[in-house]
Design an enzyme around this catalytic site. Structure first.
Site, PDB file in Angstrom:
ATOM      1  N   ARG A  65       0.806  -1.220   0.000  1.00 41.75           N
ATOM      2  CA  ARG A  65       0.000   0.000   0.000  1.00 41.75           C
ATOM      3  C   ARG A  65       0.839   1.272   0.000  1.00 41.75           C
ATOM      4  O   ARG A  65       0.409   2.319  -0.463  1.00 41.75           O
ATOM      5  CB  ARG A  65      -0.858  -0.029   1.261  1.00 41.75           C
ATOM      6  CG  ARG A  65      -2.163   0.682   1.150  1.00 41.75           C
ATOM      7  CD  ARG A  65      -3.004   0.430   2.357  1.00 41.75           C
ATOM      8  NE  ARG A  65      -2.239  -0.152   3.446  1.00 41.75           N
ATOM      9  CZ  ARG A  65      -2.770  -0.852   4.449  1.00 41.75           C
ATOM     10  NH1 ARG A  65      -4.057  -1.051   4.480  1.00 41.75           N
ATOM     11  NH2 ARG A  65      -2.040  -1.341   5.419  1.00 41.75           N
ATOM     12  N   LYS A 172       2.045 -19.553   6.685  1.00 39.55           N
ATOM     13  CA  LYS A 172       1.145 -19.903   7.765  1.00 39.55           C
ATOM     14  C   LYS A 172       0.710 -18.620   8.487  1.00 39.55           C
ATOM     15  O   LYS A 172       1.394 -17.621   8.313  1.00 39.55           O
ATOM     16  CB  LYS A 172       1.818 -20.851   8.739  1.00 39.55           C
ATOM     17  CG  LYS A 172       3.100 -20.262   9.364  1.00 39.55           C
ATOM     18  CD  LYS A 172       3.590 -21.119  10.466  1.00 39.55           C
ATOM     19  CE  LYS A 172       2.982 -20.706  11.767  1.00 39.55           C
ATOM     20  NZ  LYS A 172       3.746 -19.602  12.426  1.00 39.55           N
ATOM     21  N   HIS A 202       8.364 -23.294   7.611  1.00 45.14           N
ATOM     22  CA  HIS A 202       9.797 -23.037   7.437  1.00 45.14           C
ATOM     23  C   HIS A 202      10.678 -24.034   8.198  1.00 45.14           C
ATOM     24  O   HIS A 202      11.850 -24.180   7.890  1.00 45.14           O
ATOM     25  CB  HIS A 202      10.153 -21.578   7.755  1.00 45.14           C
ATOM     26  CG  HIS A 202      10.295 -21.268   9.216  1.00 45.14           C
ATOM     27  ND1 HIS A 202       9.221 -21.047  10.026  1.00 45.14           N
ATOM     28  CD2 HIS A 202      11.381 -21.132  10.009  1.00 45.14           C
ATOM     29  CE1 HIS A 202       9.643 -20.800  11.249  1.00 45.14           C
ATOM     30  NE2 HIS A 202      10.967 -20.842  11.275  1.00 45.14           N
ATOM     31  N   ASP A 259       0.058 -21.491  16.644  1.00 46.13           N
ATOM     32  CA  ASP A 259       1.199 -20.831  16.005  1.00 46.13           C
ATOM     33  C   ASP A 259       2.270 -21.844  15.595  1.00 46.13           C
ATOM     34  O   ASP A 259       2.802 -21.766  14.491  1.00 46.13           O
ATOM     35  CB  ASP A 259       1.794 -19.802  16.983  1.00 46.13           C
ATOM     36  CG  ASP A 259       2.909 -18.966  16.368  1.00 46.13           C
ATOM     37  OD1 ASP A 259       2.837 -18.679  15.159  1.00 46.13           O
ATOM     38  OD2 ASP A 259       3.844 -18.592  17.093  1.00 46.13           O
ATOM     39  N   HIS A 264       4.804 -26.666  12.817  1.00 47.33           N
ATOM     40  CA  HIS A 264       6.187 -27.116  13.020  1.00 47.33           C
ATOM     41  C   HIS A 264       6.294 -28.404  13.845  1.00 47.33           C
ATOM     42  O   HIS A 264       6.976 -29.349  13.457  1.00 47.33           O
ATOM     43  CB  HIS A 264       7.019 -26.037  13.730  1.00 47.33           C
ATOM     44  CG  HIS A 264       6.937 -24.677  13.098  1.00 47.33           C
ATOM     45  ND1 HIS A 264       6.767 -24.491  11.751  1.00 47.33           N
ATOM     46  CD2 HIS A 264       7.023 -23.427  13.622  1.00 47.33           C
ATOM     47  CE1 HIS A 264       6.739 -23.203  11.485  1.00 47.33           C
ATOM     48  NE2 HIS A 264       6.891 -22.529  12.599  1.00 47.33           N
ATOM     49  N   LYS A 362       6.751 -19.450  24.730  1.00 47.53           N
ATOM     50  CA  LYS A 362       7.511 -18.198  24.661  1.00 47.53           C
ATOM     51  C   LYS A 362       8.031 -17.922  26.070  1.00 47.53           C
ATOM     52  O   LYS A 362       7.425 -18.360  27.053  1.00 47.53           O
ATOM     53  CB  LYS A 362       6.604 -17.038  24.246  1.00 47.53           C
ATOM     54  CG  LYS A 362       5.928 -17.228  22.891  1.00 47.53           C
ATOM     55  CD  LYS A 362       6.772 -16.701  21.780  1.00 47.53           C
ATOM     56  CE  LYS A 362       6.062 -16.785  20.435  1.00 47.53           C
ATOM     57  NZ  LYS A 362       6.999 -16.808  19.304  1.00 47.53           N
TER      58      LYS A 362
HETATM   59  C1  BG6 Z   1       7.159 -18.925  13.567  1.00 44.09           C
HETATM   60  C2  BG6 Z   1       6.229 -18.516  14.671  1.00 44.09           C
HETATM   61  O1  BG6 Z   1       6.521 -19.826  12.704  1.00 44.09           O
HETATM   62  O2  BG6 Z   1       8.318 -19.537  14.102  1.00 44.09           O
HETATM   63  C3  BG6 Z   1       6.943 -17.620  15.677  1.00 44.09           C
HETATM   64  O3  BG6 Z   1       5.108 -17.832  14.139  1.00 44.09           O
HETATM   65  C4  BG6 Z   1       8.227 -18.244  16.134  1.00 44.09           C
HETATM   66  O4  BG6 Z   1       6.093 -17.331  16.773  1.00 44.09           O
HETATM   67  C5  BG6 Z   1       9.069 -18.679  14.946  1.00 44.09           C
HETATM   68  O5  BG6 Z   1       8.947 -17.284  16.908  1.00 44.09           O
HETATM   69  C6  BG6 Z   1      10.314 -19.405  15.366  1.00 44.09           C
HETATM   70  O6  BG6 Z   1      11.097 -19.712  14.257  1.00 44.09           O
HETATM   71  P1  BG6 Z   1      12.608 -20.120  14.435  1.00 44.09           P
HETATM   72  O7  BG6 Z   1      13.059 -20.505  13.059  1.00 44.09           O
HETATM   73  O8  BG6 Z   1      13.337 -18.933  14.996  1.00 44.09           O
HETATM   74  O9  BG6 Z   1      12.625 -21.270  15.388  1.00 44.09           O
END
Ligand code: BG6
EC number: 1.1.1.49
Length: 510
Positions: A65, A172, A202, A259, A264, A362
């Protein structure tokens, strides 16, 4: 020497090690002003270019935007690369990369903007030789997926003419529960065929996660004991020391389980538990992961087999940390989980009766992700009980991050005149065994999208099965009071310790 069968096996082996370089192509990023784009996507594009893995005319188009010109966009990419790229900055690589950088200004419902995007792509095809091959990266909030997908269709951007491809890359969270994921899948597949869609998880792009498959299936010594006859239980931990940072808007109402467990952690579990695929090909891999996810069994009593919790104020890394409910932008009555622990079973012959404990949070003690396969105790011991009282259970621990490697834990005699046996560990560390540093997950995944290689991307069925696992748990939490609590900087709530104590086990303190 050539083989009698014609092919030269040595040359074939060498060929497989050649770098995989993307053909003529470009990437369009929606949500280009977001955090993910600046911290991960832009640096990954640069790192790929720097490693010589992108075609010479590679093009990067930002769509947002903001009232930016191409130069403003280029400057933002430049700063992001300087700050976050993994590989050193090289002016000649940068100069070549900016030849193909463009910015398109507009909102997602703006037809004119999508027409301008179409024009930009056509211009790049001519100027940069991108050959009509474009991937559209949707780094946008889920509520914007449908409109962007529809706009791509409406403006002919999803159409693949002969010899060219169009792909959609979706970040995601893919939905909020099973129903919304199904709705999203229907919207996406109305426009894109399954082989055009790349859903990002990822974690699957991480070297250590791919190494789960190498460890299990390229070796002979682990697989024979990788089952209920030898394994006592499995612990999968993804602990983070950070809080929610500036992500209140995204995180509140989503929580830890949606999340990262839905994606993951369940993917890590599937890779750890699945049968050997017939090949390392996308269909074969997805088939095995899908079987595991489909065989997952929830605890009979969700109150005793799951824990959800929130961090309260505490100390982290020598600094005071506020509680979740005091974080900026968080509803003070929020029930969102910042910690989740879940006990799952897998109903098949290999894993019947073996619990898989998944936990994430967290503001925990430190950042660490690992998979610990913990073995049963030896069935009989010829030693005195005093000799083995300090001996724990054998374990194979796949250290996903940050200290990437594998640890094998077993008992060994303590030097001296008496027989005393204690735990020792044997370590493989990536940093010591290999000179190459690991690429970032996003480098691998963006390259795979451009190459059309979908091995490391979860399929529709995997996403939906994962929601099927999580939905009843979330529903249970919704209906059952407030989350448990844990002070920031600790290893989670006592309720999670009690959950394992009831099973006669305890969490690892990585
Ligand atoms: C993301 C989450 O998919 O992965 C985040 O949304 C998280 O909340 C992150 O902090 C962690 O990724 P990595 O690669 O640092 O372990």
């Amino acid at each position: 020497m050539t083989s009698v069968h014609g092919a030269n096996p040595l040359r074939d082996a060498a060929d497989r090690r050649l770098p995989r370089i993307a053909g003529p192509s470009g990437l369009v990023i929606f949500g280009v002003t977001g955090d993910l784009s600046r911290k991960k996507l832009m640096p990954a594009v640069y790192d790929l270019a720097n490693r010589g893995l992108l075609p010479p005319g590679f093009s990067l188009v930002g769509f947002a935007r903001r009232e930016w010109q191409d130069e403003d966009f280029t400057k933002v990419v430049h700063d992001a690369v300087k700050e976050h790229a993994r590989t050193p900055f090289r002016e000649e690589v940068w100069q070549q990369l900016i030849q193909g950088m463009r910015f398109v200004q507009g909102t997602f419902d703006d037809d004119d903007a999508f027409e301008r995007l179409r024009g930009t792509i056509e211009e790049l095809d001519k100027a940069q030789g991108t050959g009509g091959n474009f991937a559209f990266y949707l780094s946008v909030p889920p509520k914007s997926f449908p409109v962007v997908i529809q706009q791509l269709k409406k403006h002919g951007l999803a159409d693949q003419t002969e010899g060219s491809w169009r792909r959609a890359v979706i970040e995601k969270p893919f939905g909020h529960d099973l129903r919304s994921a199904e709705e999203l899948n229907a919207i996406v597949h109305e426009v894109f065929a399954p082989d055009q869609v790349f859903r990002i998880d990822h974690y699957l792009g991480k070297e250590t996660v791919q190494n789960i498959l190498a460890l299990r299936f390229a070796n002979q010594m682990f697989e024979p004991i990788w089952n209920r006859s030898f394994v006592d239980h499995v612990q999968i931990t993804m602990a983070e020391d950070i809080g929610i940072g500036g992500r209140a808007g995204y995180y509140d109402g989503i929580g830890a389980a949606r999340d990262v467990i839905q994606n993951h952690l369940l993917q890590l579990m599937a890779l750890t538990a699945m049968e050997e695929p017939a090949s390392f090909d996308a269909d074969a891999l997805a088939a095995e992961k899908t079987k595991v996810l489909g065989a997952v069994r929830l605890p009979r009593d969700l109150g005793r087999g799951t824990v959800f919790a929130q961090y309260t104020a505490g100390w982290q890394g020598g600094e005071k940390a506020v509680g979740y409910l005091q974080e900026e932008g968080i509803d003070p009555a929020s029930k969102t989980d910042t910690y989740a622990a879940i006990k799952l079973g897998i109903d098949n012959r290999r894993w019947a009766g073996v619990p898989f404990y998944l936990r994430t949070g967290k503001r925990l003690g430190r950042r660490v992700t690992e998979i610990a396969v913990v073995f049963q105790r030896a069935p009989h011991s010829p030693f005195d009980t005093t000799a083995t009282e300090e001996l724990g259970q054998n374990a194979v621990v796949i250290r996903v991050q940050p200290d990437e490697g594998v640890t094998v834990r077993f008992g060994s005699k303590v030097p001296g005149t008496s027989m005393e046996i204690r735990d020792v560990s044997m370590d493989f560390a990536y940093g010591e065994s290999f000179t190459e540093s690991s690429p970032e997950a996003y480098e691998r995944l963006i390259l795979d999208v451009l190459l059309g290689d979908s091995n490391l991307f979860p399929r529709t069925e995997e996403v939906e099965l994962s929601w099927k696992i999580l939905d009843p748990i979330e529903e249970h939490w919704d209906g059952h009071g407030r989350p448990a609590q844990y002070p920031a900087g600790t290893w989670g709530p006592v309720e999670a310790d009690e959950m394992l104590e009831r099973d006669g086990r305890s969490w690892r303190r990585p």
